[in-house]
Design an enzyme around this catalytic site. Structure first.
Site, PDB file in Angstrom:
ATOM      1  N   PHE A   1      -2.748 -67.403  48.999  1.00  0.00           N
ATOM      2  CA  PHE A   1      -3.138 -68.805  48.850  1.00  0.00           C
ATOM      3  C   PHE A   1      -4.455 -69.113  49.558  1.00  0.00           C
ATOM      4  O   PHE A   1      -5.375 -69.681  48.981  1.00  0.00           O
ATOM      5  CB  PHE A   1      -2.040 -69.727  49.401  1.00  0.00           C
ATOM      6  CG  PHE A   1      -0.851 -69.879  48.495  1.00  0.00           C
ATOM      7  CD1 PHE A   1      -0.996 -70.389  47.216  1.00  0.00           C
ATOM      8  CD2 PHE A   1       0.409 -69.516  48.927  1.00  0.00           C
ATOM      9  CE1 PHE A   1       0.092 -70.543  46.384  1.00  0.00           C
ATOM     10  CE2 PHE A   1       1.513 -69.657  48.100  1.00  0.00           C
ATOM     11  CZ  PHE A   1       1.353 -70.168  46.813  1.00  0.00           C
TER      12      PHE A   1
ATOM     13  N   GLY B   1      -1.691 -61.202  55.640  1.00  0.00           N
ATOM     14  CA  GLY B   1      -0.611 -61.281  56.613  1.00  0.00           C
ATOM     15  C   GLY B   1       0.549 -62.109  56.120  1.00  0.00           C
ATOM     16  O   GLY B   1       0.493 -62.711  55.038  1.00  0.00           O
TER      17      GLY B   1
ATOM     18  N   ARG C   1       3.642 -71.091  64.233  1.00  0.00           N
ATOM     19  CA  ARG C   1       2.631 -70.061  64.011  1.00  0.00           C
ATOM     20  C   ARG C   1       2.861 -68.859  64.928  1.00  0.00           C
ATOM     21  O   ARG C   1       2.588 -67.723  64.551  1.00  0.00           O
ATOM     22  CB  ARG C   1       1.239 -70.657  64.239  1.00  0.00           C
ATOM     23  CG  ARG C   1       0.901 -71.771  63.240  1.00  0.00           C
ATOM     24  CD  ARG C   1      -0.451 -72.395  63.542  1.00  0.00           C
ATOM     25  NE  ARG C   1      -0.790 -73.472  62.619  1.00  0.00           N
ATOM     26  CZ  ARG C   1      -0.520 -74.754  62.835  1.00  0.00           C
ATOM     27  NH1 ARG C   1       0.105 -75.115  63.949  1.00  0.00           N
ATOM     28  NH2 ARG C   1      -0.865 -75.670  61.950  1.00  0.00           N
TER      29      ARG C   1
ATOM     30  N   ASN D   1       2.548 -59.839  62.012  1.00  0.00           N
ATOM     31  CA  ASN D   1       1.146 -59.661  61.645  1.00  0.00           C
ATOM     32  C   ASN D   1       0.349 -58.715  62.544  1.00  0.00           C
ATOM     33  O   ASN D   1      -0.716 -58.249  62.144  1.00  0.00           O
ATOM     34  CB  ASN D   1       0.453 -61.028  61.599  1.00  0.00           C
ATOM     35  CG  ASN D   1       0.842 -61.814  60.366  1.00  0.00           C
ATOM     36  OD1 ASN D   1       1.091 -61.239  59.306  1.00  0.00           O
ATOM     37  ND2 ASN D   1       0.903 -63.129  60.489  1.00  0.00           N
TER      38      ASN D   1
ATOM     39  N   ASP E   1      -7.773 -78.567  62.366  1.00  0.00           N
ATOM     40  CA  ASP E   1      -7.158 -79.627  63.167  1.00  0.00           C
ATOM     41  C   ASP E   1      -8.183 -80.717  63.479  1.00  0.00           C
ATOM     42  O   ASP E   1      -7.876 -81.908  63.412  1.00  0.00           O
ATOM     43  CB  ASP E   1      -6.601 -79.061  64.476  1.00  0.00           C
ATOM     44  CG  ASP E   1      -5.728 -77.850  64.244  1.00  0.00           C
ATOM     45  OD1 ASP E   1      -4.533 -78.005  64.033  1.00  0.00           O
ATOM     46  OD2 ASP E   1      -6.280 -76.730  64.269  1.00  0.00           O
TER      47      ASP E   1
ATOM     48  N   ARG F   1      -8.793 -82.718  60.337  1.00  0.00           N
ATOM     49  CA  ARG F   1      -7.679 -83.655  60.118  1.00  0.00           C
ATOM     50  C   ARG F   1      -7.797 -84.849  61.060  1.00  0.00           C
ATOM     51  O   ARG F   1      -7.571 -86.001  60.675  1.00  0.00           O
ATOM     52  CB  ARG F   1      -6.344 -82.936  60.354  1.00  0.00           C
ATOM     53  CG  ARG F   1      -5.972 -81.917  59.299  1.00  0.00           C
ATOM     54  CD  ARG F   1      -4.840 -80.997  59.766  1.00  0.00           C
ATOM     55  NE  ARG F   1      -4.355 -80.151  58.685  1.00  0.00           N
ATOM     56  CZ  ARG F   1      -3.640 -79.050  58.865  1.00  0.00           C
ATOM     57  NH1 ARG F   1      -3.346 -78.643  60.098  1.00  0.00           N
ATOM     58  NH2 ARG F   1      -3.234 -78.330  57.826  1.00  0.00           N
TER      59      ARG F   1
ATOM     60  N   HIS G   1      -4.380 -73.204  68.099  1.00  0.00           N
ATOM     61  CA  HIS G   1      -4.132 -73.767  66.770  1.00  0.00           C
ATOM     62  C   HIS G   1      -2.615 -73.743  66.578  1.00  0.00           C
ATOM     63  O   HIS G   1      -2.045 -72.822  66.013  1.00  0.00           O
ATOM     64  CB  HIS G   1      -4.825 -72.939  65.691  1.00  0.00           C
ATOM     65  CG  HIS G   1      -4.506 -73.377  64.292  1.00  0.00           C
ATOM     66  ND1 HIS G   1      -4.634 -74.681  63.861  1.00  0.00           N
ATOM     67  CD2 HIS G   1      -4.044 -72.685  63.223  1.00  0.00           C
ATOM     68  CE1 HIS G   1      -4.283 -74.773  62.597  1.00  0.00           C
ATOM     69  NE2 HIS G   1      -3.918 -73.570  62.189  1.00  0.00           N
TER      70      HIS G   1
END
Length: 320
Positions: free
Chosen positions: A16, A83, A92, A99, A152, A155, A179
């Protein structure tokens, strides 16, 4: 570091985020060459076919092909989007074990090609994996960059622009730190135009501190909300990656909130974490050290501590 006439980007991972990045990169005409690398070769080949069919609409010609790690040898920039993805209910940091081994294989394969450019890491947990990329690659710290809190911050500026009813480009505010769940807003340095947000609150009763706190919560939790609704976040981060790419390939000296290595800045060291940094053709030219208030400094230190706790499980040299 070598210089080339043609700007080549190698993208590892066409899921994606990776395919969204490639699409945005093509539409903005930033690179001359783009090679797609993925373990799912048919997916990457299909993307190449699809992109090539749209070349007639692109702002400038870009050579796009499906390749392998040997194509990284002449790349100026390797962008890693490969990943395991974050699933509903996962943080996360839950992705570290999944990963870390993937990244060891990817980075080793890139470096065996003779690559001598810049790494840009997008995969989560991005701060942990950026540090790992630096260690695995052996490249100078300024040539390994993570996407950090660029999304972030975007946003944050968007939601503040809606609240204060101004264009997002006139909002100057940063999200720094991990993050993830320990990130923080730097309210003491947030401005609308040149007016501090704290001054606006003190002079106008129609704006409330509680509203601003809710804005930050929505920023921090945005990924969870989007993943719950559509399964993945990819357009926003893809555009953030393209912005970093442009700053690198066009030697912009742009200030962006990326995951950068700290070596004494903010009284922290030996960690990659989201902070404003000057980005140019050589990577991270300089980390910008914001003057934080006492509360913000404590929050930032907590964010560093959380990341270092994870890193210390994989790298003995990381000390608290």
């Amino acid at each position: 570091m070598k210089r080339q006439c043609m700007n080549r980007v190698a993208l590892v991972g066409t899921g994606f985020v990776g395919s969204s990045y490639a699409f945005a990169l093509m539409n903005q005409g930033i690179a001359d060459e783009l090679v797609l690398i993925d373990v799912n070769k048919e997916k990457a080949e299909g993307d190449v076919m699809d992109f090539n069919h749209g070349k007639v609409f692109a702002p400038k010609p870009m050579n796009i092909w499906h390749g392998d790690y040997q194509d990284c040898r002449d790349a100026d920039l390797v962008v890693i989007c490969a990943g395991a993805n974050q699933k509903p209910g996962e943080t996360r940091l839950d992705l570290v074990d999944k990963n870390m081994n993937i990244f060891k294989t990817i980075v080793d394969s890139v470096m065996r090609s003779g690559f001598d450019g810049i790494f840009l890491v997008a995969t989560n947990p991005v701060d942990i994996l950026t540090y790992a990329t630096w260690k695995f690659s052996g490249l100078p710290k300024e040539r390994v960059i993570g996407s950090g809190t660029i999304l972030d911050t975007a946003r944050f500026r968007f939601l503040l622009s809606e609240y204060f009813q101004v264009a997002p480009t006139n909002v100057h505010a940063y999200i720094i730190g991990e993050h993830g769940d320990t990130e923080l807003p730097v309210w003491s340095r947030a401005e609308i135009g040149s007016i501090p947000v704290e001054q606006i609150l003190s002079q106008n009763d129609s704006y409330r501190k509680e509203d601003l706190e809710n804005i930050f919560i929505n920023v921090r939790d945005a990924a969870y909300q989007i993943i719950e609704k559509k399964g993945a976040t990819h357009y926003g981060i893809a555009m953030g990656l393209v912005r970093i790419t442009r700053a690198i390939l066009h030697n912009e000296n742009a200030i962006l909130t990326v995951s950068a290595y700290l070596d004494g800045q903010y009284n922290e060291q030996n960690v990659y974490i989201g902070v404003p940094a000057i980005i140019n053709r050589n990577g991270i030219r300089e980390v910008m050290e914001l003057k934080l208030n006492e509360t913000e400094q404590q929050q930032f230190h907590h964010s560093v501590t959380v990341l270092k706790d994870i890193l210390s499980r994989y790298f003995d040299e990381v000390k608290q």
